[in-house]
Scaffold this motif. Sequence first.
Motif: not given
Lengths: 82, 153
Positions: A58-67, B56-75
């Motif tokens: 569930q993490t995006m990777v490039a095609q050379n990533a290990s599995v 993965m979708t939930e994790a990706a959205l959480r990661d995007i929110a975290q990236q935003a919080s590293q760039r700006w001071q958010l509540g």
Amino acid sequence: MIKILFFAALRERLNCDYYQLACNSPTTVSDILVQLKQHSDKWQQELSRSDLLCAVNQTMVAQNASVAVGDEVAFFPPVTGG
Amino acid sequence: MNIFVAVQTDDFCHASEYNELRKQPGCGAIVTFTGLVRDLIATELYAMTLEHYPGMTEAALRDIAQQASQRWQLGSVHIIHRVGKLKTQDQIVFVGVTSAHRAAAFSACEFIMDYLKNRAPLWKKEHSAQGANWVEAKHSDQDALARWQQNVN
């Protein structure tokens, strides 16, 4: 075993959402693709697309990533949410 | 930083989300974005199906929110994305951001939508008079993301 998932347009074109790949040693995404492409001409064509995306555990990777054995590998087209 | 992320078939209520965001201590500005299913008259679009990658979708959205919080001071950051079959004018996505002042909230909300469109595993299939078609990724969305990658601050 490695669990392979396909999503969206790719899932429909392959007519497959889930595939178990026999595997007992560490490998790479590109080696998995080589094996999957042997399935049929259709799979060969669809899995050779330049815009194919891949995630391992569930993490995006490039095609050379290990599995590792037991990992979850997903293939999908460019995302279009929002 | 308070992050709330949901991927759901149910609709969401803008007012409820807004009222939750208002409770964030130190909040001086709230920016929200809501995306809808557009009624494309040319193709007689009547519905859309949203597919996602559970987990993965939930994790990706959480990661995007975290990236935003590293760039700006958010509540607070709230991201809700709907999946399943939606009709024209249905709500698809909600992003709400709070900060002390407006600039951070405006930028972070736009950044989150640009990242979401390029990085979150979600796919749209349009149902129209012409049949069902998967939506192709747009270069304009990739360009919008590239802008943030060049602009470090």
